[in-house]
Write an enzyme that holds these catalytic residues in place. Sequence first.
Site: not given
Ligand code: F6R
Length: 606
Positions: A74, A601, A100-101, A27, A2, A476, A483, A480, A499
Site C-alpha cells: 500500500w 485494512k 512494512n512501515g 493490508r 503493507c 458510520e 469507502e 461505508k 444550520h
Molecule cells: C472502515 C475501516 C476503518 C478502520 C480504521 C481503524 O471500514 O475499517 O475506518 O476502522 O482504519 O482501524 P482499526 O479498527 O484497525 O484501528
Amino acid sequence: MCGISGIISNANIAKKLLDSIQNLEYRGYDSCGMAILNSHGPIIRKNIGHVADVAEKELFLSMNGNTGIAHTRWATHGGVTPVNAHPHANCDGSIAVVHNGIISNYVKLREMLTKKRHTFLSETDSEVIPHLIEEYRKGGMPLESAFVAALKDIEGSYAVAMVAYEKPWKIFCGKHESPLIIGLGKNENYIGSDFNAFIEFTKEAVVMDDGEYAIVSNEGYAVKKIVNGAPVLKKVMHVEWDAEMSKKGGFPHYMLKEIYEQPETVKKALSISDASIQMLAQNVVSAERTYLTGVGTTFYAAQLGQYYFASEAGINVPAVSSDEFLENSAMAKGDFVLAVSQSGETYDTLRVLREAKNRKIRTAAIVNVIGSTMARLVDDVVMQGSGPEICVISTKAALAQVIILIRTALEAGVITGKLRVSEKKQKIKQLEALPQQISDFLNEHSGFVHNLAERQAHHHNWLFLGRGKYYPIALEAALKVKEVAYLHAEGMPAGFLKHGTIALIDDNLRSLVFIPSEKEEALYKMTMSAVEEINARGGKVIGIHSSKTFAKSKLLADQLLLPPAPPLVMPLMALVASQLFSYFLATTLDRNVDKPRALAKSVTVA
Ligand code: F6R
C-alpha cells in the site's frame, strides 16, 4: 501498511508463499512481489496490480526454492510502479528485503549511500535497507551484524525481512512499531505481518516485540535484542482462528460473509466475562476523566459508546478521534483512555496510547487481533473475539465493539446508581435477543435492501442524517458508502442540517434519514423536523425506520422498514441495515467490494 511474509522449508515454497501474500492482501494491494533464493541468489519478481494478476503475469508459481520472502504493498513513499514494488535488492542483487512501515530518515541515508556509489532503482524509503546492509558487509561485518547495524540506522517504523545469497537457509527479520509474527511448522517456519500469512499452515506462533530481530530457519528460530544481541525467550502462542474462518464460505464477498457473521460476533461479545467488563466499567467510573478513542469506523463505535455512557450510566465519556486526540485533549494523570481497534495496529490510536503511557495514564483497549501491538501495549485488554475480518471495510468487528461498550456502560450505570441491577439485567436480555433479530433481518429483509440499493445507486450525492445514537450510525453508514461504493455521502446530525447544509437540498441530493421509533418521542419528533424541512425544499428522503404506520407517509420518497426492537438495540439494527445497503450499492455499481480503491485494512502510518 503493507503485508510481509516469508517461508523457509525443506520443500519448494512458491505456492505457499503466494498463498501467504494472497491472505495478507487486505493490508495493501496496489502491487506485490516475491523473492525466492536459488543457487544464484534471490530471484525477484514483482509488479503492480492485485496478487492474483501479478502472480499470473510474473509466473510466481514457476519459481522454485526453499527460502523466500514476499510483500503486498500500500504505497506511501513513491508511486504505484513496478520498481517501487517490493522486494528491493542491493547493488549486486545478493540481498532481497521487504519492509512494512515508514523510514523517516531515509532521505539522509539515501544521500549517504549514493555518495558511496550505491545505485537506487526505486523512489521508496525501503530500498535503503538492502544497500545499508551491503555497505556494512563491504566493511567486513558478518551478515547478521550487518543486518542489525542497518536496523539500528533506520528511524521510524518497520517490520523488515531479508534473504541473502550467502545464507540460503535463513530468513532474517526485525521489527519496530510494525507488526511481525513467526509461525512454527514442521520442517518449515514462517514469518508474517499477521496470523493470516500462515493461518493455513500452522496455529503455533511467536509474536515479536519492538526492538527484536530473529533468525528463522526451517528447523527453528532465534529471537534476539537489536540493541545488544541478547537472546530473548519467547512464549509460543496457540492461535484460535482457523483457516476456514478466513475463507469466503460460499459468499460472493467477505464483506457479505462478515455482515452475516454478526449474530455470532454479537454472541461472542456477549460471552466476554463479566469480570472483564466490570474491570473496564470500574476504570471508567473511578477515573478523573475517561476518553474513548479510535479512528474511522472505530471512532464511530467509540462515539456510539459515548451516547450509551450518557444514557445508561449518566456520565460524560467523550469520544475523541485518535488522529486529533493529542492536539485537542489534555489528558493527565488520573485519567483513563479506552481505545477501540479492530487491528490493534492503527498508528493514530497507538500514538495516543503511547503518549498516555508516557504520562502514566491508565489505558485499556478493545481489540480484535490477538497478539497485536495494542493488545500488548495497554494495561488491560478486552479481546473482542470477532474472528478474522478480511474485508477491508469493517463491519462485524465494529458491531462487536459497540456491544462491549454498551455492556460496559450498563455496568457503569450500576456503579453510578443510574441503573438498578434488575434494569441492567433486562437490558442485557435485550442485547441477548439481538443475534436472532439480526439473523431474521438478514434472512428476511436483505432482498428489500438489495432492491432499495438498486433503485438508488445512480444518485451520487447523499446526506446521511440521524439524531442521538443515530448520529454516529449516520456517520458510520456514510463512511461505508464512501469507502465501498465511492459515492459522496456526508454524515451529519439531523439537527445540524438547518444550520447551513440545508442550502444544498434539491431534487438531486438524496437524504437518508435514520428515524427512531415513536416510542422515543422527543428524538422522533426532532428527527421528523429534519424530514419535513427537506421535503419543504423539494428534497427526497429515504427513511430507515421501524414504523408500519409511518411506512405510508408521503414524506418518504423511498424507505427501508426495520423490524421493531427496543430503543437500546434499535440503532444497532439500523447499523446492520446500513452495512447491507452500502454493500448492495457497491455491488450494483460493480465496485471492488473487499478491496476498495486506495484503502488498506490497517493504517499503520501517520
Ligand atoms: C472502515 C475501516 C476503518 C478502520 C480504521 C481503524 O471500514 O475499517 O475506518 O476502522 O482504519 O482501524 P482499526 O479498527 O484497525 O484501528
